[in-house]
Design an enzyme around this catalytic site. Structure first.
Site, PDB file in Angstrom:
ATOM      1  N   ASP A 161      -9.195  -9.531   9.504  1.00 30.71           N
ATOM      2  CA  ASP A 161      -8.700  -8.190   9.185  1.00 30.71           C
ATOM      3  C   ASP A 161      -9.688  -7.062   9.473  1.00 30.71           C
ATOM      4  O   ASP A 161      -9.272  -5.983   9.861  1.00 30.71           O
ATOM      5  CB  ASP A 161      -8.299  -8.146   7.702  1.00 30.71           C
ATOM      6  CG  ASP A 161      -7.396  -6.971   7.370  1.00 30.71           C
ATOM      7  OD1 ASP A 161      -6.519  -6.640   8.194  1.00 30.71           O
ATOM      8  OD2 ASP A 161      -7.551  -6.380   6.291  1.00 30.71           O
ATOM      9  N   TYR A 171      -1.728  -3.730  -6.613  1.00 30.65           N
ATOM     10  CA  TYR A 171      -1.432  -4.518  -5.416  1.00 30.65           C
ATOM     11  C   TYR A 171      -2.443  -4.366  -4.288  1.00 30.65           C
ATOM     12  O   TYR A 171      -2.831  -3.243  -3.935  1.00 30.65           O
ATOM     13  CB  TYR A 171      -0.043  -4.151  -4.869  1.00 30.65           C
ATOM     14  CG  TYR A 171       0.500  -5.261  -3.991  1.00 30.65           C
ATOM     15  CD1 TYR A 171       1.173  -6.332  -4.563  1.00 30.65           C
ATOM     16  CD2 TYR A 171       0.285  -5.268  -2.625  1.00 30.65           C
ATOM     17  CE1 TYR A 171       1.633  -7.376  -3.777  1.00 30.65           C
ATOM     18  CE2 TYR A 171       0.742  -6.306  -1.835  1.00 30.65           C
ATOM     19  CZ  TYR A 171       1.419  -7.361  -2.418  1.00 30.65           C
ATOM     20  OH  TYR A 171       1.868  -8.392  -1.638  1.00 30.65           O
ATOM     21  N   ARG A 218       1.913 -12.179  -0.061  1.00 34.57           N
ATOM     22  CA  ARG A 218       0.605 -12.498   0.507  1.00 34.57           C
ATOM     23  C   ARG A 218       0.023 -13.784  -0.060  1.00 34.57           C
ATOM     24  O   ARG A 218       0.373 -14.201  -1.165  1.00 34.57           O
ATOM     25  CB  ARG A 218      -0.376 -11.364   0.168  1.00 34.57           C
ATOM     26  CG  ARG A 218       0.032  -9.989   0.681  1.00 34.57           C
ATOM     27  CD  ARG A 218      -0.473  -9.761   2.064  1.00 34.57           C
ATOM     28  NE  ARG A 218       0.023  -8.529   2.680  1.00 34.57           N
ATOM     29  CZ  ARG A 218      -0.548  -7.973   3.742  1.00 34.57           C
ATOM     30  NH1 ARG A 218      -1.606  -8.515   4.303  1.00 34.57           N
ATOM     31  NH2 ARG A 218      -0.036  -6.883   4.278  1.00 34.57           N
ATOM     32  N   CYS A 243       0.974  -7.581  12.098  1.00 37.45           N
ATOM     33  CA  CYS A 243       1.310  -7.750  13.519  1.00 37.45           C
ATOM     34  C   CYS A 243       0.665  -9.002  14.107  1.00 37.45           C
ATOM     35  O   CYS A 243       0.524  -9.125  15.318  1.00 37.45           O
ATOM     36  CB  CYS A 243       0.875  -6.531  14.325  1.00 37.45           C
ATOM     37  SG  CYS A 243       1.907  -5.090  14.051  1.00 37.45           S
ATOM     38  N   LYS A 257      -9.489  -2.154   2.225  1.00 40.44           N
ATOM     39  CA  LYS A 257      -9.213  -0.971   3.050  1.00 40.44           C
ATOM     40  C   LYS A 257     -10.024   0.239   2.587  1.00 40.44           C
ATOM     41  O   LYS A 257     -10.502   1.021   3.403  1.00 40.44           O
ATOM     42  CB  LYS A 257      -7.721  -0.636   3.016  1.00 40.44           C
ATOM     43  CG  LYS A 257      -6.803  -1.808   3.316  1.00 40.44           C
ATOM     44  CD  LYS A 257      -7.015  -2.359   4.701  1.00 40.44           C
ATOM     45  CE  LYS A 257      -5.993  -3.458   4.975  1.00 40.44           C
ATOM     46  NZ  LYS A 257      -6.124  -4.059   6.285  1.00 40.44           N
ATOM     47  N   ARG A 313       0.840  -1.192   0.000  1.00 39.13           N
ATOM     48  CA  ARG A 313       0.000   0.000   0.000  1.00 39.13           C
ATOM     49  C   ARG A 313       0.875   1.242   0.000  1.00 39.13           C
ATOM     50  O   ARG A 313       1.975   1.237   0.531  1.00 39.13           O
ATOM     51  CB  ARG A 313      -0.885   0.026   1.252  1.00 39.13           C
ATOM     52  CG  ARG A 313      -2.139  -0.799   1.136  1.00 39.13           C
ATOM     53  CD  ARG A 313      -3.028  -0.649   2.359  1.00 39.13           C
ATOM     54  NE  ARG A 313      -2.417  -1.208   3.547  1.00 39.13           N
ATOM     55  CZ  ARG A 313      -1.825  -0.511   4.492  1.00 39.13           C
ATOM     56  NH1 ARG A 313      -1.767   0.806   4.427  1.00 39.13           N
ATOM     57  NH2 ARG A 313      -1.285  -1.116   5.530  1.00 39.13           N
ATOM     58  N   HIS A 361     -10.422  -2.052  11.875  1.00 37.94           N
ATOM     59  CA  HIS A 361      -9.338  -2.917  11.395  1.00 37.94           C
ATOM     60  C   HIS A 361      -9.092  -4.004  12.440  1.00 37.94           C
ATOM     61  O   HIS A 361      -8.114  -3.959  13.183  1.00 37.94           O
ATOM     62  CB  HIS A 361      -8.096  -2.032  11.199  1.00 37.94           C
ATOM     63  CG  HIS A 361      -6.989  -2.683  10.441  1.00 37.94           C
ATOM     64  ND1 HIS A 361      -5.675  -2.260  10.526  1.00 37.94           N
ATOM     65  CD2 HIS A 361      -6.976  -3.712   9.564  1.00 37.94           C
ATOM     66  CE1 HIS A 361      -4.921  -2.991   9.736  1.00 37.94           C
ATOM     67  NE2 HIS A 361      -5.683  -3.891   9.150  1.00 37.94           N
ATOM     68  N   SER A 373      -1.332  -3.647  10.473  1.00 36.76           N
ATOM     69  CA  SER A 373      -1.024  -4.621   9.422  1.00 36.76           C
ATOM     70  C   SER A 373       0.271  -5.359   9.762  1.00 36.76           C
ATOM     71  O   SER A 373       1.238  -4.751  10.213  1.00 36.76           O
ATOM     72  CB  SER A 373      -0.828  -3.901   8.080  1.00 36.76           C
ATOM     73  OG  SER A 373      -1.993  -3.213   7.735  1.00 36.76           O
TER      74      SER A 373
HETATM   75  O1  SAT Z   1      -2.420  -4.586   1.325  1.00 30.36           O
HETATM   76  S1  SAT Z   1      -3.523  -4.586   2.279  1.00 30.36           S
HETATM   77  O2  SAT Z   1      -3.874  -3.220   2.638  1.00 30.36           O
HETATM   78  O3  SAT Z   1      -4.673  -5.233   1.690  1.00 30.36           O
HETATM   79  C1  SAT Z   1      -3.102  -5.468   3.660  1.00 30.36           C
HETATM   80  C2  SAT Z   1      -2.801  -4.696   4.884  1.00 30.36           C
HETATM   81  O4  SAT Z   1      -2.003  -3.773   4.850  1.00 30.36           O
HETATM   82  O5  SAT Z   1      -3.380  -5.028   5.943  1.00 30.36           O
HETATM   83 MN    MN Z   2      -5.068  -5.207   7.505  1.00 30.70          MN
END
Ligand code: SAT
Ligand code: MN
Length: 649
Positions: free
Chosen positions: A333, A257, A428, A310, A266, A108, A286, A308
């Site tokens: 998530d 991505y 991922r 963690c 998000k 991101r 989140h 993210s």
């Molecule tokens: O790349 S994402 O935003 O989907 C995953 C994340 O950062 O939690």
């Molecule tokens: Mn996340």
């Protein structure tokens, strides 16, 4: 009538890819002169038609494909992506694929993510003079339009425009919301099929011409027209992710991505979602959601916010080591939570799949994730093995002897020799939630699951105990606002700096964080008015280290010992001791039976005065810098109270 596949080129026979089944015949029709190669314009409600027509007029695609969500369609798109070199099959597993992105498009991009409102204060707090705001980016309506006009006209020339109808949450749930994503990426279509409920049922739901969240996405083309990696077109120089809450609209350009392109996640479920939640009186967060059953068969649900990368996925799918306990996963998530008519907080997972961080996931750390990802999974930027499988850091013990490894960049890679990691740190897996062996039986319940506790946490190597409980709802909201964590590879931040990440939402607020805090504070009253109680709030930290950099707590399945203490607290057991920062477990009240490692409880729960004085100062500085005008008084008071208590230690 032409065959659906006739419109997709090139289509060489794909090695190892799934066999094409019968593909539904498409009716040749068009929208404003743009040919529709799958689906019919008559399927679209007037509002959807309007949106698609406007988007097509702007982006000028060669053709339009209305996505139906079928397996045949998915197989066809996967075959096409394979022939274009975007993905490769992983024959060791069942219908699994590996995508390699352009190395410039791997996470991101928070710095290029904007919220558009008439006035700046609606979107982000005004920081102290001379201080850079760190709670999101604002863009004016004029600049928003200009940003679109500078990027989108003609951006889909030569490409197919996919129209992806999707639901965040079970289609029939009153808590769910619908979106239409328009994208020129078939990779995004296939990922959205995993991550959301997608296809014709959603169009049926929109047949009454109801509203939906508009999500326009293009991977873009660099201004000079040169696409450096044809298998992963993108435009990193001009990437921009725009949100206009007033119109329930998302516009994303330049990146294919994750959170930049799977707009349900998000952008919708958190940024636009939080603004809808504010208007409608609920919470878009989140957070993972898990169910935990104790040896008496008593089951409770917990929601937990960690930044993210963690360990949300690991906690959500945990195998408890504590005998007699069972954990089941609702989501890893995002949680949409609303108080019901009795004042009970209820949560749904708006997603349909997991987009989990691969490195560190293994049969030792998360066996349930490993069992989830061996079919129907799209991996991105992991390493591959010569026997048709995947590899990443943490999977060393699972390597078949003798296999060769190819890293995420496509280069040969040798364990203990190659300098760089085999998998990108933000690589991922994208896998259907229904495949998780411990998916909760109620994970798709339309009413959501009842939430008994909310956890906040992060990576805190120093000073922060394993677990502590908030003294009250407003103290808990303060704890969420003061969350800090080491940065990870999920976004563009470099190095392991400790960053403020309130509610793990710093990159995901859709409106001014000060108003968000006020909204959270108001929830206690909302529960009370309906005759219920707001859940208890806790802070957890699995990541505290000793003086030699070694973790003090084993984590993973052993975290069940902490959850056990938490649910005993929910049940009213007096197993706590009051400290200046909140309630920690009274001595011996964390069940350590059978733990095959000595744990230094004293260090794990110590509350160093010097550390906390500094922490309090830093929180104050953060508020003063970031929220000089927008901090609710109640939160300021909580900080002052904490400071007084710590000073008296
Ligand atoms: O790349 S994402 O935003 O989907 C995953 C994340 O950062 O939690
Ligand atoms: Mn996340």
């Amino acid at each position: 009538m032409p065959h659906l596949l006739d419109h997709y080129q090139p289509l060489p026979a794909a090695m190892g890819s799934p066999k094409l089944k019968t593909v539904p015949k498409a009716i040749y029709n068009h929208l404003r002169g743009f040919p529709i190669v799958n689906g019919e314009h008559a399927q679209l409600s007037a509002k959807v038609q309007d949106y698609v027509e406007q988007s097509a007029a702007l982006c000028q695609p060669d053709k339009i494909h209305i996505v139906d969500g079928s397996e045949e369609e998915s197989n066809m798109l996967l075959t096409m992506l394979h022939s274009q070199g975007t993905i490769q099959p992983l024959p060791k597993y069942d219908n699994c694929w590996l995508a390699r992105t352009n190395p410039a498009d791997v996470a991101r991009v928070e710095s290029k993510t904007f919220i558009c409102t008439e006035n700046r204060e609606q979107a982000i707090p005004t920081p102290k003079e001379g201080i850079k705001g760190a709670l999101g980016n604002w863009i004016s309506p004029e600049d928003y339009d200009t940003a679109i006009q500078n990027r989108f006209p003609g951006c889909m020339k030569g490409r197919t425009m996919y129209v992806v109808p999707f639901s965040m949450g079970p289609i029939a749930s009153p808590l769910s919301k619908v979106g239409i994503e328009i994208t020129d990426s078939a990779y995004v279509v296939n990922s959205m099929r995993v991550m959301t409920r997608m296809g014709h049922e959603v169009l049926d739901k929109l047949a009454d011409n109801s509203d939906f969240v508009k999500c326009l996405h293009s991977v873009g083309t660099p201004a000079n027209g040169k696409i450096s990696m044809p298998s992963w077109p993108c435009d990193p120089e001009r990437t921009i992710i725009l949100h206009k809450p007033e119109n329930n609209e998302i516009v994303s350009y330049g990146s294919g991505y994750g959170g930049n392109s799977l707009l349900g996640k998000k952008c919708f479920a958190l940024r636009i979602g939080s603004t809808i939640a504010k208007r409608e009186g609920w919470l878009a967060e989140h957070m993972l959601i898990l169910g935990i059953t104790n040896p008496n068969g008593d089951k409770k649900y917990i929601a937990a916010a960690f930044p993210s990368a963690c360990g949300k996925t690991n906690l959500a799918m945990m195998n408890p080591t504590l005998p007699g306990y069972k954990v089941e996963c609702v989501g890893d998530d995002i949680a949409w939570m609303k108080f019901d008519s009795k004042g009970q907080l209820r949560a749904i997972n708006p997603e349909n799949g997991f987009f989990g961080v691969a490195p560190g996931t293994s049969s030792a750390t998360n066996p349930n994730a490993m069992k989830t990802i061996h079919k129907n999974t799209i991996f991105t930027n992991v390493a591959s093995t010569s026997d048709g499988g995947v590899f990443w850091e943490g999977m060393e013990d699972e390597l078949t002897p003798g296999v060769q490894i190819t890293d995420w960049l496509g280069q040969p890679w040798t364990p203990n020799q190659s300098k760089n990691p085999a998998a990108h740190p933000n690589s991922r897996f994208c896998a259907p939630a229904s495949q998780c062996p411990i998916i909760d039986p109620a994970w798709e319940d339309n009413e959501g699951v009842p939430i008994s506790a909310i956890l906040f946490g992060g990576r805190r190597p120093e000073g922060v105990p394993l677990v502590y409980e908030a003294n009250s709802w407003s103290h808990g909201v303060f704890i969420g606002s003061a969350m800090r964590s080491e940065s990870t590879a999920a976004a563009e931040h470099k190095g392991k700096v400790i960053m403020n990440d309130p509610f793990a939402m710093r990159p995901f607020f859709g409106y001014n964080f000060g108003d968000y805090l006020q909204h959270w504070l108001s929830m206690e009253q909302r529960a009370a008015q309906a005759g219920g109680d707001a859940p208890k709030i806790f802070h957890v930290n699995w990541f505290r280290k000793d003086g030699h950099g070694k973790f003090l707590w084993p984590g993973f399945g052993e975290n069940s010992r902490v959850l056990d203490w938490i649910i005993r607290r929910i049940d009213g057991e007096e197993c706590y001791q009051q400290t200046p920062i909140g309630r920690i477990p009274s001595q011996g009240s964390i069940n350590l039976d059978g733990l095959n490692q000595r744990v230094d409880e004293k260090q794990l729960f110590s509350i160093p005065k010097k550390f906390w004085l500094k922490e309090v100062d830093e929180i104050k500085q953060y508020y003063d810098n970031q929220l000089p005008h927008d901090l609710p008084q109640q939160i300021g008071n909580e900080l002052q109270d904490l400071k007084n208590r710590v000073e008296q230690m």
